[in-house]
Design a protein around this motif. Structure first.
Motif, PDB file in Angstrom:
ATOM      1  N   LEU A 138       0.825  -1.202   0.000  1.00 11.07           N
ATOM      2  CA  LEU A 138       0.000   0.000   0.000  1.00 11.07           C
ATOM      3  C   LEU A 138       0.858   1.251   0.000  1.00 11.07           C
ATOM      4  O   LEU A 138       0.587   2.222  -0.718  1.00 11.07           O
ATOM      5  N   GLU A 139       1.905   1.217   0.783  1.00  8.58           N
ATOM      6  CA  GLU A 139       2.791   2.386   0.846  1.00  8.58           C
ATOM      7  C   GLU A 139       3.488   2.613  -0.486  1.00  8.58           C
ATOM      8  O   GLU A 139       3.572   3.745  -0.975  1.00  8.58           O
ATOM      9  N   VAL A 140       3.960   1.498  -1.086  1.00  2.25           N
ATOM     10  CA  VAL A 140       4.630   1.619  -2.388  1.00  2.25           C
ATOM     11  C   VAL A 140       3.646   2.124  -3.439  1.00  2.25           C
ATOM     12  O   VAL A 140       3.963   2.975  -4.278  1.00  2.25           O
ATOM     13  N   GLY A 141       2.385   1.585  -3.409  1.00  7.32           N
ATOM     14  CA  GLY A 141       1.382   2.028  -4.361  1.00  7.32           C
ATOM     15  C   GLY A 141       1.053   3.508  -4.205  1.00  7.32           C
ATOM     16  O   GLY A 141       0.868   4.225  -5.189  1.00  7.32           O
ATOM     17  N   GLN A 142       0.957   3.967  -2.938  1.00  5.41           N
ATOM     18  CA  GLN A 142       0.668   5.376  -2.704  1.00  5.41           C
ATOM     19  C   GLN A 142       1.805   6.263  -3.211  1.00  5.41           C
ATOM     20  O   GLN A 142       1.581   7.303  -3.841  1.00  5.41           O
ATOM     21  N   ILE A 143       3.001   5.825  -2.966  1.00  2.00           N
ATOM     22  CA  ILE A 143       4.157   6.602  -3.437  1.00  2.00           C
ATOM     23  C   ILE A 143       4.183   6.622  -4.966  1.00  2.00           C
ATOM     24  O   ILE A 143       4.434   7.660  -5.593  1.00  2.00           O
ATOM     25  N   SER A 144       3.902   5.444  -5.574  1.00  2.00           N
ATOM     26  CA  SER A 144       3.891   5.380  -7.037  1.00  2.00           C
ATOM     27  C   SER A 144       2.786   6.258  -7.603  1.00  2.00           C
ATOM     28  O   SER A 144       2.976   6.958  -8.609  1.00  2.00           O
ATOM     29  N   GLY A 145       1.582   6.221  -6.958  1.00  2.00           N
ATOM     30  CA  GLY A 145       0.487   7.069  -7.414  1.00  2.00           C
ATOM     31  C   GLY A 145       0.815   8.543  -7.289  1.00  2.00           C
ATOM     32  O   GLY A 145       0.488   9.353  -8.166  1.00  2.00           O
ATOM     33  N   LEU A 146       1.463   8.901  -6.205  1.00  2.00           N
ATOM     34  CA  LEU A 146       1.855  10.292  -6.030  1.00  2.00           C
ATOM     35  C   LEU A 146       2.876  10.704  -7.094  1.00  2.00           C
ATOM     36  O   LEU A 146       2.835  11.820  -7.621  1.00  2.00           O
ATOM     37  N   ALA A 147       3.785   9.775  -7.410  1.00  2.00           N
ATOM     38  CA  ALA A 147       4.782  10.080  -8.444  1.00  2.00           C
ATOM     39  C   ALA A 147       4.116  10.280  -9.802  1.00  2.00           C
ATOM     40  O   ALA A 147       4.512  11.151 -10.579  1.00  2.00           O
ATOM     41  N   ASP A 148       3.063   9.473 -10.086  1.00  2.00           N
ATOM     42  CA  ASP A 148       2.365   9.625 -11.366  1.00  2.00           C
ATOM     43  C   ASP A 148       1.700  10.990 -11.484  1.00  2.00           C
ATOM     44  O   ASP A 148       1.590  11.547 -12.581  1.00  2.00           O
ATOM     45  N   LEU A 149       1.236  11.527 -10.332  1.00  2.00           N
ATOM     46  CA  LEU A 149       0.574  12.827 -10.369  1.00  2.00           C
ATOM     47  C   LEU A 149       1.528  13.947 -10.756  1.00  2.00           C
ATOM     48  O   LEU A 149       1.098  15.003 -11.230  1.00  2.00           O
ATOM     49  N   TYR A 150       2.789  13.713 -10.561  1.00  2.00           N
ATOM     50  CA  TYR A 150       3.774  14.767 -10.849  1.00  2.00           C
ATOM     51  C   TYR A 150       4.568  14.479 -12.121  1.00  2.00           C
ATOM     52  O   TYR A 150       5.562  15.141 -12.381  1.00  2.00           O
ATOM     53  N   LYS A 151       4.095  13.494 -12.905  1.00  2.00           N
ATOM     54  CA  LYS A 151       4.721  13.263 -14.195  1.00  2.00           C
ATOM     55  C   LYS A 151       4.284  14.346 -15.165  1.00  2.00           C
ATOM     56  O   LYS A 151       3.215  14.933 -14.997  1.00  2.00           O
ATOM     57  N   PRO A 152       5.066  14.601 -16.207  1.00  2.43           N
ATOM     58  CA  PRO A 152       4.639  15.577 -17.213  1.00  2.43           C
ATOM     59  C   PRO A 152       3.321  15.144 -17.856  1.00  2.43           C
ATOM     60  O   PRO A 152       3.119  13.967 -18.156  1.00  2.43           O
ATOM     61  N   VAL A 153       2.423  16.090 -18.062  1.00  2.00           N
ATOM     62  CA  VAL A 153       1.138  15.811 -18.678  1.00  2.00           C
ATOM     63  C   VAL A 153       1.301  15.847 -20.195  1.00  2.00           C
ATOM     64  O   VAL A 153       1.828  16.819 -20.731  1.00  2.00           O
ATOM     65  N   GLY A 154       0.875  14.781 -20.860  1.00  2.00           N
ATOM     66  CA  GLY A 154       1.047  14.679 -22.302  1.00  2.00           C
ATOM     67  C   GLY A 154       0.105  15.595 -23.059  1.00  2.00           C
ATOM     68  O   GLY A 154      -0.823  16.205 -22.504  1.00  2.00           O
ATOM     69  N   GLU A 155       0.320  15.670 -24.371  1.00  2.00           N
ATOM     70  CA  GLU A 155      -0.515  16.513 -25.221  1.00  2.00           C
ATOM     71  C   GLU A 155      -1.960  16.035 -25.187  1.00  2.00           C
ATOM     72  O   GLU A 155      -2.249  14.846 -25.329  1.00  2.00           O
ATOM     73  N   GLY A 156      -2.870  16.957 -24.984  1.00  2.00           N
ATOM     74  CA  GLY A 156      -4.279  16.629 -24.965  1.00  2.00           C
ATOM     75  C   GLY A 156      -4.748  15.907 -23.724  1.00  2.00           C
ATOM     76  O   GLY A 156      -5.916  15.536 -23.643  1.00  2.00           O
ATOM     77  N   GLU A 157      -3.861  15.701 -22.742  1.00  2.00           N
ATOM     78  CA  GLU A 157      -4.229  14.993 -21.519  1.00  2.00           C
ATOM     79  C   GLU A 157      -4.557  15.975 -20.399  1.00  2.00           C
ATOM     80  O   GLU A 157      -4.109  17.128 -20.413  1.00  2.00           O
ATOM     81  N   VAL A 158      -5.324  15.503 -19.427  1.00  2.37           N
ATOM     82  CA  VAL A 158      -5.699  16.308 -18.271  1.00  2.37           C
ATOM     83  C   VAL A 158      -5.412  15.498 -17.011  1.00  2.37           C
ATOM     84  O   VAL A 158      -5.819  14.338 -16.914  1.00  2.37           O
ATOM     85  N   ARG A 159      -4.680  16.110 -16.072  1.00  2.19           N
ATOM     86  CA  ARG A 159      -4.475  15.473 -14.772  1.00  2.19           C
ATOM     87  C   ARG A 159      -5.549  16.014 -13.833  1.00  2.19           C
ATOM     88  O   ARG A 159      -5.610  17.217 -13.567  1.00  2.19           O
TER      89      ARG A 159
END
Length: 411
Positions: A113-134
């Motif tokens: 769970l901790e690893v998943g939360q950290i991974s999810g948090l990391a995904d939120l701070y990835k660059p947003v691609g063209e036409g994508e919405v975070r």
């Protein structure tokens, strides 16, 4: 000294020897046998005491186990005490293993769970691609990641639109007829007859209109403003081709079949007669033909002649039943057809007649008929032109629309 006759007698000697052996001490073999017998007797006694002890009112389990081991009834590790101890040890070990497994799984789940939360948090701070919405993350959800505020939504760079999207955006601002023409971009334009003369329109606009066709090779088919169709043979002075001759022959057959279908086609919508007509053929005999009415037989024959005139125009070969049924569903009345459908099929037959006259292929005629049926809610019915009053001149074959809208040869 007097000698005896028994002095050297062997029987006498044997008897004396037997008497002497009675008073000899026991041998080693005899002593061993007695000892073995005593040992077995003692073992049997111990075993008997063991079995008797089980009924003792003062029964003691430990004493019983000792007696059983001493009597040789079982090995020490097979005693009741030993078995109980082994079972208790196994249960204790299983309980300990289960407790360790539960603790290990809980630790693994917490770590995952901790690893998943950290991974999810990391995904939120990835660059947003063209036409994508975070998407925005509310504070109560972001708090699970140690964030004390709401995470706002982020919009990536606008993605360039494709060529198709650009065309769609442009077409959306254009008139409907242009949009329809673009949607049927692979469909050629059609020439139709208007009071002002021939005019090119899209195929959708040409549905239900009178076509204007000029064929090559000295054969010209023209539909006049008054509703008559003029076929000029040898207009250019050249001889008509074999195909043009077949074309004229099949058009003549269709012209003869059309009025019969229009008049008696309602017979083909009768469910019971259609079922009889569908019975198998034995040799050349149609088993259900005798149960058909005369008008049904006339309409069926005319319909078959109509379809053959369309399908044999290309090759003249025999028509597969499946292909004949496919065309029949478009042009001929069928059981269950509603009045509006019958009207559209009548229009489709007239257009097929004109298609044969103008040199269209069977596939093109079928596509036109299907378009008529598909557009029955959007395309107005065919109009009725007044009958022609002029007689055909020499070298010219004329067709006109009768009062019911069907094409007939001008008299």
């Amino acid at each position: 000294m007097k000698s005896s006759q028994f002095f050297n007698n062997q029987a006498f000697a044997q008897a004396a020897n037997n008497l002497a052996s009675l008073f000899e001490p026991p041998s080693g073999a005899d002593a061993a046998g007695w000892a073995l017998a005593n040992e077995r007797k003692a073992a049997a006694q111990r075993l008997a005491d063991f079995y008797d002890y089980r009924n003792n009112p003062n029964f003691d389990q430990q004493m019983f186990d000792r007696m059983g081991v001493a009597a040789g009834a079982y090995q020490p590790n097979q005693s009741y005490y030993s078995v109980d101890q082994t079972n208790a040890t196994s249960r204790a070990n299983n309980a300990a293993d289960n407790e360790r497994a539960i603790q290990t799984n809980a630790a693994d789940n917490a770590r995952a769970l901790e690893v998943g939360q950290i991974s999810g948090l990391a995904d939120l701070y990835k660059p947003v691609g063209e036409g994508e919405v975070r998407p925005a993350i509310p504070q109560d959800v972001a708090g699970r990641f140690g964030v004390t505020r709401e995470l706002p939504a982020e919009q990536g760079r606008v993605k360039p639109i494709t060529d198709d999207q650009l065309k769609a955006a442009i077409l959306s601002k254009m008139p409907q007829n242009v949009q329809e023409a673009a949607a049927f971009g692979g469909t050629p334009i059609e020439a139709i007859v208007t009071p002002e003369g021939p005019r090119n329109v899209t195929r959708l606009d040409a549905i239900g209109q009178t076509p204007y066709e000029t064929l090559k090779g000295g054969l010209t088919v023209t539909t006049n403003p008054d509703g008559t169709t003029t076929v000029t043979q040898g207009g250019s002075g050249s001889k008509i081709t074999e195909f043009q001759g077949k074309q004229n022959a099949y058009a003549t057959r269709m012209g003869g079949a059309l009025p019969i279908i229009d008049q008696l086609g309602g017979e083909l919508t009768d469910f019971s007669q259609a079922a009889y007509d569908a019975l198998p053929t034995v040799g050349t005999i149609k088993t259900g033909n005798g149960m058909l009415s005369e008008n049904y037989q006339k309409a069926s024959n005319a319909g078959r002649l109509f379809l053959q005139s369309v399908l044999r125009l290309d090759s003249g070969a025999a028509i597969p039943p499946a292909e004949e049924a496919q065309y029949g569903d478009v042009f001929l009345p069928r059981p269950g057809d509603k009045p509006g459908t019958l009207k559209q099929k009548r229009l489709a037959r007239n257009l097929a007649f004109q298609g044969v006259q103008s040199g269209m292929t069977p596939d093109q005629i079928l596509a036109t008929g299907r378009a008529v049926l598909a557009a029955q809610n959007a395309v107005p019915g065919a109009t009725t032109a007044p009958p022609a009053t002029t007689a055909p001149t020499s070298g010219v074959i004329k067709f006109q629309r009768g009062a019911d809208g069907r094409p007939v040869r001008a008299q």
